[in-house]
Design an enzyme around this catalytic site. Sequence first.
Site, PDB file in Angstrom:
ATOM      1  N   GLY A  81      -0.425   1.527  73.631  1.00 32.28           N
ATOM      2  CA  GLY A  81       0.420   2.618  73.174  1.00 32.28           C
ATOM      3  C   GLY A  81       1.708   2.060  72.639  1.00 32.28           C
ATOM      4  O   GLY A  81       2.014   0.879  72.810  1.00 32.28           O
ATOM      5  N   GLY A 141       5.920   3.360  72.095  1.00 29.54           N
ATOM      6  CA  GLY A 141       6.889   4.419  72.364  1.00 29.54           C
ATOM      7  C   GLY A 141       8.074   4.258  71.460  1.00 29.54           C
ATOM      8  O   GLY A 141       7.934   3.854  70.298  1.00 29.54           O
ATOM      9  N   THR A 142       9.235   4.553  72.016  1.00 33.10           N
ATOM     10  CA  THR A 142      10.451   4.555  71.219  1.00 33.10           C
ATOM     11  C   THR A 142      10.850   3.145  70.783  1.00 33.10           C
ATOM     12  O   THR A 142      11.332   2.946  69.683  1.00 33.10           O
ATOM     13  CB  THR A 142      11.585   5.136  72.075  1.00 33.10           C
ATOM     14  OG1 THR A 142      11.019   6.143  72.906  1.00 33.10           O
ATOM     15  CG2 THR A 142      12.650   5.746  71.209  1.00 33.10           C
ATOM     16  N   TYR A 143      10.682   2.187  71.648  1.00 33.75           N
ATOM     17  CA  TYR A 143      11.232   0.860  71.363  1.00 33.75           C
ATOM     18  C   TYR A 143      10.202  -0.254  71.304  1.00 33.75           C
ATOM     19  O   TYR A 143      10.527  -1.371  70.936  1.00 33.75           O
ATOM     20  CB  TYR A 143      12.249   0.469  72.453  1.00 33.75           C
ATOM     21  CG  TYR A 143      13.283   1.506  72.723  1.00 33.75           C
ATOM     22  CD1 TYR A 143      14.300   1.738  71.797  1.00 33.75           C
ATOM     23  CD2 TYR A 143      13.256   2.260  73.889  1.00 33.75           C
ATOM     24  CE1 TYR A 143      15.265   2.702  72.035  1.00 33.75           C
ATOM     25  CE2 TYR A 143      14.222   3.217  74.139  1.00 33.75           C
ATOM     26  CZ  TYR A 143      15.223   3.438  73.209  1.00 33.75           C
ATOM     27  OH  TYR A 143      16.172   4.379  73.435  1.00 33.75           O
ATOM     28  N   ALA A 144       9.026   0.019  71.780  1.00 36.48           N
ATOM     29  CA  ALA A 144       8.133  -1.111  72.016  1.00 36.48           C
ATOM     30  C   ALA A 144       6.678  -0.770  71.758  1.00 36.48           C
ATOM     31  O   ALA A 144       6.312   0.391  71.626  1.00 36.48           O
ATOM     32  CB  ALA A 144       8.288  -1.565  73.457  1.00 36.48           C
ATOM     33  N   VAL A 197       2.871  -1.704  73.455  1.00 35.03           N
ATOM     34  CA  VAL A 197       2.309  -2.239  74.700  1.00 35.03           C
ATOM     35  C   VAL A 197       0.847  -2.619  74.475  1.00 35.03           C
ATOM     36  O   VAL A 197       0.092  -1.855  73.868  1.00 35.03           O
ATOM     37  CB  VAL A 197       2.436  -1.197  75.834  1.00 35.03           C
ATOM     38  CG1 VAL A 197       1.876  -1.752  77.129  1.00 35.03           C
ATOM     39  CG2 VAL A 197       3.890  -0.787  76.011  1.00 35.03           C
ATOM     40  N   ASP A 210      15.417   8.135  80.297  1.00 40.76           N
ATOM     41  CA  ASP A 210      14.426   8.475  79.273  1.00 40.76           C
ATOM     42  C   ASP A 210      13.155   8.993  79.949  1.00 40.76           C
ATOM     43  O   ASP A 210      12.043   8.593  79.625  1.00 40.76           O
ATOM     44  CB  ASP A 210      14.128   7.226  78.408  1.00 40.76           C
ATOM     45  CG  ASP A 210      13.314   7.573  77.164  1.00 40.76           C
ATOM     46  OD1 ASP A 210      13.320   8.745  76.745  1.00 40.76           O
ATOM     47  OD2 ASP A 210      12.666   6.661  76.620  1.00 40.76           O
TER      48      ASP A 210
HETATM   49  P1  ADP Z   1       8.651   2.521  75.045  1.00 46.00           P
HETATM   50  O1  ADP Z   1       9.854   1.886  75.632  1.00 46.00           O
HETATM   51  O2  ADP Z   1       8.444   2.043  73.653  1.00 46.00           O
HETATM   52  O3  ADP Z   1       8.646   4.009  75.153  1.00 46.00           O
HETATM   53  P2  ADP Z   1       6.670   2.459  77.165  1.00 46.00           P
HETATM   54  O4  ADP Z   1       6.927   1.508  78.271  1.00 46.00           O
HETATM   55  O5  ADP Z   1       6.959   3.873  77.436  1.00 46.00           O
HETATM   56  O6  ADP Z   1       7.401   1.949  75.840  1.00 46.00           O
HETATM   57  O7  ADP Z   1       5.154   2.309  76.720  1.00 46.00           O
HETATM   58  C1  ADP Z   1       4.590   3.028  75.627  1.00 46.00           C
HETATM   59  C2  ADP Z   1       3.187   3.528  75.961  1.00 46.00           C
HETATM   60  O8  ADP Z   1       2.334   2.425  76.278  1.00 46.00           O
HETATM   61  C3  ADP Z   1       3.136   4.429  77.187  1.00 46.00           C
HETATM   62  O9  ADP Z   1       3.370   5.774  76.876  1.00 46.00           O
HETATM   63  C4  ADP Z   1       1.712   4.186  77.698  1.00 46.00           C
HETATM   64  O10 ADP Z   1       0.798   5.003  77.000  1.00 46.00           O
HETATM   65  C5  ADP Z   1       1.448   2.719  77.344  1.00 46.00           C
HETATM   66  N1  ADP Z   1       1.787   1.853  78.503  1.00 46.00           N
HETATM   67  C6  ADP Z   1       2.997   1.374  78.824  1.00 46.00           C
HETATM   68  N2  ADP Z   1       2.990   0.642  79.954  1.00 46.00           N
HETATM   69  C7  ADP Z   1       1.706   0.625  80.380  1.00 46.00           C
HETATM   70  C8  ADP Z   1       1.041   0.047  81.534  1.00 46.00           C
HETATM   71  N3  ADP Z   1       1.713  -0.678  82.425  1.00 46.00           N
HETATM   72  N4  ADP Z   1      -0.288   0.264  81.680  1.00 46.00           N
HETATM   73  C9  ADP Z   1      -0.948   1.023  80.767  1.00 46.00           C
HETATM   74  N5  ADP Z   1      -0.387   1.598  79.681  1.00 46.00           N
HETATM   75  C10 ADP Z   1       0.926   1.417  79.466  1.00 46.00           C
HETATM   76 MG    MG Z   2       8.272   5.139  76.587  1.00 50.55          MG
END
Ligand code: ADP
Ligand code: MG
EC number: 2.7.11.1
Length: 497
Positions: A21, A23-26, A28, A137
């Site tokens: 996935g 999100g806003t900054y990253a 994964v 957030d």
């Molecule tokens: P951002 O800072 O860009 O919002 P997130 O940490 O929220 O990043 O991660 C973005 C997406 O990636 C999440 O909404 C989720 O769907 C997936 N994701 C993030 N961390 C994990 C994890 N530890 N295990 C499984 N999926 C994850």
């Molecule tokens: Mg996020």
Amino acid sequence: MAGPGWGPPRLDGFILTERLGSGTYATVYKAYAKKDTREVVAIKCVAKKSLNKASVENLLTEIEILKGIRHRHIVQLKDFQWDSDNIYLIMEFCAGGDLSRFIHTRRILPEKVARVFMQQLASALQFLHERNVSHLDLKPQNILLSSLEKPHLKLADFGFAQHMSPWDEKHVLRGSPLYMAPEMVCQRQYDARVDLWSVGVILYEALFGQPPFASRSFSELEEKIRSNRVIELPLRPALSQECRDLLQRLLERDPSRRISFQDFFAHPWVDLEHMPSGESLARATTLVVQAVKKDQEGDAAAALSLYCKALDFFVPALHYEVDTHRKEAIKAKVGQYVSRAEELKAIVSSSNRALLRQGTSARDLLREMARDKPRLLAALEVASAAMAKEDEAGGEQDALALYQHGLGELLLLLAGEAPSPYSPQPLAALPSPRALPLSAAEPPGRRRELLHTEVQNLMARAEYLKEQVKMRESHWEAETLDKEGLSESVRSSCTLQ
Ligand code: ADP
Ligand code: MG
């Protein structure tokens, strides 16, 4: 093909695979450790250029702190690396997707499920709050689920937002304003309390299927955020009064009037104290030891009350226990305590009834003296109806509702002013005092004395009844757990074959 921006990046010691996935900054990725353990992890790649002025070094120090945080409901940060462009966070992998998907594939969650999730989220937030870490957030996309078989919340993506302004260089808002507290969007000045607003939005979305500011256009959304209107809760689905109270107090636009962290953790609907945890069993045991002691001393009422309090911890202890043998052993004990509590209840009820009869003459006198005050007379009628209901088989819930209604009125007549809009137990379900016309306090004198005594009697009855109802529910819950346990063992024996 594998140029920058295409496919997963390379990282020492790991094989990065599918994108989980972004999100806003990253972004994964799912990954495997190259070491013989082949451990599955999630790797979050944060582009350094997305960080604002705060130095990258500062951020790295912060990450070091986050690495030390370990909690059942927080995604564990195992390690981190960086290169010239990115910071890589190596995290525990959560196989159950995020809460947003979980809610939307089910449309809405039943109050009971929402409550379990809220307890888990609250326990994570309490842990962070004690360590002075805010999330800033919070939204369903940042709350992950450990697995879909036995879903278990894991708070993700925290401790970071502090380093990133919600506004980019062009003053455009990053992230979703649907979950941001109004002061964050309007004043650009905010503190940890924005997290409580976001918790309210998440709970609202879980129960009603969409966040309170859901809009068709950006201008509609902006209008809703900037307005001063109180957030109105849909009438359906029917929810408990306590749940609605919590929502209303989280979704308070003015942060100084919003529920505080402490009140949130202690709120009866969240009730962190009774959340299934490693401590539930020890607390239940302490109480049951006291109950047995009181019982031996012949104090049936005190023993009964302690047994009930112990059961409030035994049920979460059973939920928490994973070892089937231990679970069975606890269940057998709980069965014994419930039977003893039922016996004690019979003893206590009969002596209560005798006491109640003793109070009859004072009650008749009070009624006589209330003849010129129809509102008082009506409230006393409600109280007698409650007592009558109490004697009917299965009438406990109705009796409790009547007690609460009657007591609300009597207290108002006694005090002559509106009590605080939210009174904790045992009067949690009192009608809102704002709906009633203000009345003058009962003047000093014999009638006031009698009224005072009567209110105390009625409160004691209501409290007792409430314990009874709770005990029955605990008992029922322990029994259903039995069936769940059975189906679990059936399922595991099937997979073994
Ligand atoms: P951002 O800072 O860009 O919002 P997130 O940490 O929220 O990043 O991660 C973005 C997406 O990636 C999440 O909404 C989720 O769907 C997936 N994701 C993030 N961390 C994990 C994890 N530890 N295990 C499984 N999926 C994850
Ligand atoms: Mg996020």
